[in-house]
Design a protein around this motif. Sequence first.
Motif, PDB file in Angstrom:
ATOM      1  N   ASN A 100      31.437  85.815  39.672  1.00 52.80           N
ATOM      2  CA  ASN A 100      30.225  86.612  39.879  1.00 52.80           C
ATOM      3  C   ASN A 100      28.975  86.050  39.202  1.00 52.80           C
ATOM      4  O   ASN A 100      27.897  86.605  39.357  1.00 52.80           O
ATOM      5  N   TRP A 101      29.109  84.970  38.431  1.00 50.38           N
ATOM      6  CA  TRP A 101      27.975  84.542  37.617  1.00 50.38           C
ATOM      7  C   TRP A 101      27.831  83.017  37.625  1.00 50.38           C
ATOM      8  O   TRP A 101      28.808  82.297  37.495  1.00 50.38           O
ATOM      9  N   ILE A 102      26.587  82.557  37.766  1.00 51.08           N
ATOM     10  CA  ILE A 102      26.274  81.125  37.816  1.00 51.08           C
ATOM     11  C   ILE A 102      25.447  80.747  36.595  1.00 51.08           C
ATOM     12  O   ILE A 102      24.561  81.497  36.175  1.00 51.08           O
ATOM     13  N   ARG A 103      25.718  79.584  36.053  1.00 50.68           N
ATOM     14  CA  ARG A 103      24.916  79.043  34.962  1.00 50.68           C
ATOM     15  C   ARG A 103      24.476  77.638  35.349  1.00 50.68           C
ATOM     16  O   ARG A 103      25.282  76.843  35.850  1.00 50.68           O
ATOM     17  N   GLY A 104      23.195  77.318  35.158  1.00 47.08           N
ATOM     18  CA  GLY A 104      22.717  76.036  35.643  1.00 47.08           C
ATOM     19  C   GLY A 104      21.551  75.463  34.870  1.00 47.08           C
ATOM     20  O   GLY A 104      21.101  76.004  33.851  1.00 47.08           O
ATOM     21  N   TYR A 105      21.058  74.348  35.402  1.00 48.76           N
ATOM     22  CA  TYR A 105      20.019  73.555  34.745  1.00 48.76           C
ATOM     23  C   TYR A 105      19.174  72.900  35.828  1.00 48.76           C
ATOM     24  O   TYR A 105      19.699  72.421  36.845  1.00 48.76           O
ATOM     25  N   GLY A 106      17.863  72.879  35.622  1.00 50.41           N
ATOM     26  CA  GLY A 106      16.967  72.278  36.598  1.00 50.41           C
ATOM     27  C   GLY A 106      16.084  71.206  35.984  1.00 50.41           C
ATOM     28  O   GLY A 106      15.646  71.335  34.845  1.00 50.41           O
ATOM     29  N   LEU A 107      15.842  70.146  36.747  1.00 50.33           N
ATOM     30  CA  LEU A 107      14.972  69.055  36.316  1.00 50.33           C
ATOM     31  C   LEU A 107      13.933  68.803  37.397  1.00 50.33           C
ATOM     32  O   LEU A 107      14.271  68.687  38.584  1.00 50.33           O
ATOM     33  N   GLY A 108      12.662  68.719  36.998  1.00 55.30           N
ATOM     34  CA  GLY A 108      11.587  68.590  37.972  1.00 55.30           C
ATOM     35  C   GLY A 108      11.125  67.165  38.191  1.00 55.30           C
ATOM     36  O   GLY A 108      11.689  66.199  37.678  1.00 55.30           O
ATOM     37  N   ILE A 109      10.070  67.042  38.999  1.00 55.00           N
ATOM     38  CA  ILE A 109       9.367  65.783  39.228  1.00 55.00           C
ATOM     39  C   ILE A 109       7.884  66.063  38.992  1.00 55.00           C
ATOM     40  O   ILE A 109       7.486  67.194  38.724  1.00 55.00           O
ATOM     41  N   SER A 110       7.072  65.028  39.086  1.00 53.31           N
ATOM     42  CA  SER A 110       5.634  65.192  38.886  1.00 53.31           C
ATOM     43  C   SER A 110       5.070  66.237  39.855  1.00 53.31           C
ATOM     44  O   SER A 110       5.339  66.181  41.059  1.00 53.31           O
ATOM     45  N   GLY A 111       4.328  67.185  39.316  1.00 48.52           N
ATOM     46  CA  GLY A 111       3.722  68.230  40.135  1.00 48.52           C
ATOM     47  C   GLY A 111       4.562  69.489  40.258  1.00 48.52           C
ATOM     48  O   GLY A 111       4.079  70.503  40.770  1.00 48.52           O
ATOM     49  N   PHE A 112       5.814  69.439  39.796  1.00 48.98           N
ATOM     50  CA  PHE A 112       6.707  70.595  39.902  1.00 48.98           C
ATOM     51  C   PHE A 112       7.035  71.077  38.493  1.00 48.98           C
ATOM     52  O   PHE A 112       7.737  70.406  37.742  1.00 48.98           O
ATOM     53  N   HIS A 113       6.500  72.239  38.118  1.00 49.59           N
ATOM     54  CA  HIS A 113       6.665  72.800  36.778  1.00 49.59           C
ATOM     55  C   HIS A 113       7.913  73.685  36.775  1.00 49.59           C
ATOM     56  O   HIS A 113       7.919  74.773  37.353  1.00 49.59           O
ATOM     57  N   VAL A 114       8.985  73.205  36.124  1.00 49.48           N
ATOM     58  CA  VAL A 114      10.278  73.885  36.215  1.00 49.48           C
ATOM     59  C   VAL A 114      10.217  75.301  35.647  1.00 49.48           C
ATOM     60  O   VAL A 114      10.717  76.243  36.266  1.00 49.48           O
ATOM     61  N   PHE A 115       9.592  75.468  34.481  1.00 47.64           N
ATOM     62  CA  PHE A 115       9.563  76.805  33.878  1.00 47.64           C
ATOM     63  C   PHE A 115       8.814  77.784  34.776  1.00 47.64           C
ATOM     64  O   PHE A 115       9.254  78.925  34.982  1.00 47.64           O
ATOM     65  N   LYS A 116       7.680  77.351  35.357  1.00 45.31           N
ATOM     66  CA  LYS A 116       6.939  78.226  36.264  1.00 45.31           C
ATOM     67  C   LYS A 116       7.744  78.516  37.529  1.00 45.31           C
ATOM     68  O   LYS A 116       7.660  79.615  38.091  1.00 45.31           O
ATOM     69  N   ALA A 117       8.525  77.530  37.969  1.00 46.34           N
ATOM     70  CA  ALA A 117       9.384  77.745  39.144  1.00 46.34           C
ATOM     71  C   ALA A 117      10.421  78.824  38.851  1.00 46.34           C
ATOM     72  O   ALA A 117      10.669  79.706  39.681  1.00 46.34           O
TER      73      ALA A 117
END
Length: 400
Positions: free
Chosen positions: A341-358
């Motif tokens: 029932n639960w997912i845990r993950g991690y995200g990495l951005g590129i130039s122009g893509f703000h991960v925290f704001k996403a």
Amino acid sequence: MPHPFENLADLALSIELLKTAIDIQQKIAICGDYDAHGMASTAILLRTLRWLNVPVDYAIPSRISEGYGINQRIVEEFYREGVKLILTVNNGTSAFEPLARARQLGMKVIIIDYHEIPAKLAPADAILNSKLISESSPYRVLAGVGVVTVLAISLVQQLGKTQGLVKSLLELFTLGILTDIDNPPPLIGINLLWMERGLQQLPESKLVGIQALIQMRGLSNKREALSVEDVRFHLVKSIEAVGSISDPQIVIELLTTDNNELALERAMQCEQVNQRCEVLCKEIEHEAVAWVRESQINLQPELVLVIVKPNWHHGVFKIVAPRLVERYGVPTFIGTYEDENWIRGYGLGISGFHVFKALQSCQDLLGKFGGHKIAGGFSMPAENLKAFQKSLNQFAYNCL
């Protein structure tokens, strides 16, 4: 360099709190972090306080079961052990509830951090965070390991006990500053100055743990300064692996012991964990690439890659994600099922893509999340996966 007291608002207060605790032999405890940056920072403070013969202990939260930052369990444990002063290292700025509990229990708190400033600061007697320093200050570039080093050196200078310690602190600083895979501190100004000194000193280090690690990684024949690549892809890589999939205590003991046999034993453990970690990373990368190929996902309309599979070790996502971003050239979010029932993950951005704001843009779908411009972690109910993917793509359409 201007005197740090002029630039770090709570530095003088932090020194006074520490001097008071030292004078009356109050127990001090450090809450660190499980990445290499956090472990090097923790080792700096432990070495400094032990150098001053202060009763000191430390705790690092479990990456698997607790996640980042000081928590209620650690606070209660410190209280039961008679701790009077808590120092958070590379965490704490946003840990409102745990630190409010610490203050309620009568413990004093010094936050030492470099992460973004939240709308509501955690309660503390002093906060040393480089994000609170004026942007015109040369100390603004400091990462967490740099803030810790400033505090440690300032403390021993105030007490007149710098002799024989500062070189070792700069070596540990160098290990710390060359970590942070997803958000490397800028190697300019004081960061560059201290790092260059550390690189010069490392081959002849008096720290038996560093010598054991150098020996284990086949760098013993280097008598000139180590290079950034030597440190980052040999010494730090082994340390980071332990923080990713094993027990951080292995690294803390490695970096703080003065016993040659223990240092060699811990360095061997680091190398064994590093090899196991690399196998895990290759397996997950291979499975992720196979999934992209089999799903025939089109990364033109799909501007963000989201891959969630069972039985992956989330401790290595920070290592695998950059490989996938390099391969596909799009922001990449990888996750695994902690249960059905639960997912845990991690995200990495590129130039122009703000991960925290996403992540903020789809926070109603998430449980916990955090991070910065380049990368971030998250958890969410499994039923929200498709909506999460759609929301991230919508965010990407607006900024890429």
